[in-house]
Design a protein around this motif. Structure first.
Motif, PDB file in Angstrom:
ATOM      1  N   GLU A  13       8.200   1.611  26.809  1.00 53.51           N
ATOM      2  CA  GLU A  13       9.290   0.768  27.291  1.00 53.51           C
ATOM      3  C   GLU A  13       9.685   1.097  28.722  1.00 53.51           C
ATOM      4  O   GLU A  13      10.838   0.952  29.095  1.00 53.51           O
ATOM      5  CB  GLU A  13      10.508   0.896  26.364  1.00 53.51           C
ATOM      6  CG  GLU A  13      10.303   0.363  24.974  1.00 53.51           C
ATOM      7  CD  GLU A  13      10.136  -1.150  24.927  1.00 53.51           C
ATOM      8  OE1 GLU A  13      10.767  -1.854  25.731  1.00 53.51           O
ATOM      9  OE2 GLU A  13       9.361  -1.622  24.089  1.00 53.51           O
ATOM     10  N   ARG A  14       8.762   1.531  29.527  1.00 54.15           N
ATOM     11  CA  ARG A  14       9.080   1.945  30.894  1.00 54.15           C
ATOM     12  C   ARG A  14       8.660   0.939  31.959  1.00 54.15           C
ATOM     13  O   ARG A  14       8.968   1.143  33.123  1.00 54.15           O
ATOM     14  CB  ARG A  14       8.412   3.291  31.213  1.00 54.15           C
ATOM     15  CG  ARG A  14       8.935   4.426  30.412  1.00 54.15           C
ATOM     16  CD  ARG A  14      10.182   4.924  31.032  1.00 54.15           C
ATOM     17  NE  ARG A  14      10.616   6.144  30.376  1.00 54.15           N
ATOM     18  CZ  ARG A  14      11.774   6.706  30.626  1.00 54.15           C
ATOM     19  NH1 ARG A  14      12.593   6.179  31.486  1.00 54.15           N
ATOM     20  NH2 ARG A  14      12.124   7.791  30.002  1.00 54.15           N
ATOM     21  N   ARG A  38      16.962  -1.126  31.439  1.00 51.43           N
ATOM     22  CA  ARG A  38      16.605   0.292  31.246  1.00 51.43           C
ATOM     23  C   ARG A  38      17.876   1.139  31.147  1.00 51.43           C
ATOM     24  O   ARG A  38      17.959   2.059  30.360  1.00 51.43           O
ATOM     25  CB  ARG A  38      15.732   0.818  32.389  1.00 51.43           C
ATOM     26  CG  ARG A  38      14.382   0.119  32.546  1.00 51.43           C
ATOM     27  CD  ARG A  38      13.368   0.361  31.430  1.00 51.43           C
ATOM     28  NE  ARG A  38      13.535  -0.340  30.199  1.00 51.43           N
ATOM     29  CZ  ARG A  38      13.254  -1.622  29.955  1.00 51.43           C
ATOM     30  NH1 ARG A  38      12.807  -2.393  30.887  1.00 51.43           N
ATOM     31  NH2 ARG A  38      13.432  -2.134  28.758  1.00 51.43           N
ATOM     32  N   GLU A  41      19.591  -0.031  27.596  1.00 53.31           N
ATOM     33  CA  GLU A  41      18.825   0.235  26.373  1.00 53.31           C
ATOM     34  C   GLU A  41      18.361   1.676  26.249  1.00 53.31           C
ATOM     35  O   GLU A  41      18.221   2.183  25.145  1.00 53.31           O
ATOM     36  CB  GLU A  41      17.618  -0.697  26.303  1.00 53.31           C
ATOM     37  CG  GLU A  41      18.002  -2.164  26.150  1.00 53.31           C
ATOM     38  CD  GLU A  41      16.822  -3.103  26.255  1.00 53.31           C
ATOM     39  OE1 GLU A  41      15.665  -2.633  26.349  1.00 53.31           O
ATOM     40  OE2 GLU A  41      17.058  -4.330  26.258  1.00 53.31           O
ATOM     41  N   GLN A  42      18.099   2.319  27.387  1.00 55.02           N
ATOM     42  CA  GLN A  42      17.564   3.677  27.340  1.00 55.02           C
ATOM     43  C   GLN A  42      18.535   4.717  27.864  1.00 55.02           C
ATOM     44  O   GLN A  42      18.226   5.900  27.875  1.00 55.02           O
ATOM     45  CB  GLN A  42      16.251   3.754  28.131  1.00 55.02           C
ATOM     46  CG  GLN A  42      15.180   2.888  27.526  1.00 55.02           C
ATOM     47  CD  GLN A  42      13.923   2.861  28.380  1.00 55.02           C
ATOM     48  OE1 GLN A  42      13.991   2.913  29.603  1.00 55.02           O
ATOM     49  NE2 GLN A  42      12.790   2.789  27.733  1.00 55.02           N
ATOM     50  N   LEU A  44      19.374   5.261  30.897  1.00 61.43           N
ATOM     51  CA  LEU A  44      18.981   5.843  32.183  1.00 61.43           C
ATOM     52  C   LEU A  44      20.139   5.752  33.167  1.00 61.43           C
ATOM     53  O   LEU A  44      20.877   4.764  33.189  1.00 61.43           O
ATOM     54  CB  LEU A  44      17.773   5.119  32.769  1.00 61.43           C
ATOM     55  CG  LEU A  44      16.452   5.291  32.045  1.00 61.43           C
ATOM     56  CD1 LEU A  44      15.373   4.477  32.742  1.00 61.43           C
ATOM     57  CD2 LEU A  44      16.048   6.747  31.973  1.00 61.43           C
TER      58      LEU A  44
END
Length: 147
Positions: A13-14, A38, A41-42, A44
């Protein structure tokens, strides 16, 4: 601009790859959406300044591909460590040459700008065409909260 699909399906997913249709505003919005997703959801940490600089890099690289290269073009966005990597591929094999700074020159400052704000910059010939990659740090410094 059409989505070719998320690289993240095979790369954690990057990343994202898109075919470019020449619409620079769409490319900028896509980059902003990619980073916002990003971040959401992640989790970051991505500074607003980094989001703005990434959009500027996208704008300059896509403009050059549209202006100087005939045919197809593609943009890859990927998170690598603490940077966003923007790669624009086009069909012209001629590598760009950044010009020396000249405040009196009108236009043709795009690569100067990209090289000044990117952590890393690379131009390389490919089997067909070339790719230009610029890496922008996700954070400005220790006092930036990423929002």
């Amino acid at each position: 601009m059409c989505y070719l699909g998320y690289l993240g399906r095979v790369n954690g997913e990057r990343g994202l790859t898109v075919a470019l249709d020449g619409d620079i505003a769409k490319a900028r919005h896509l980059a902003a959406d990619f980073l916002a997703r990003r971040r959401a959801e992640q989790g970051l940490t991505i500074s607003q300044r980094s989001m703005d600089l990434t959009q500027l890099v996208v704008s300059e690289l896509v403009t050059n591909a549209r202006k100087y290269a005939p045919g197809r073009a593609r943009m890859d966005l990927r998170i690598e460590d603490d940077a966003v990597e923007v790669t624009v591929w086009d069909s012209d094999p001629v590598l760009p040459v950044p010009r020396a700074a000249d405040a009196g020159r009108v236009g043709q400052h795009g690569l100067e700008i990209v090289k000044a704000i990117a952590r890393d910059f690379e131009a390389r010939r490919e089997a067909v065409g070339k790719s230009i990659t610029a890496r922008v740090a996700l954070m400005d410094g220790p006092d930036d909260n990423g929002r």
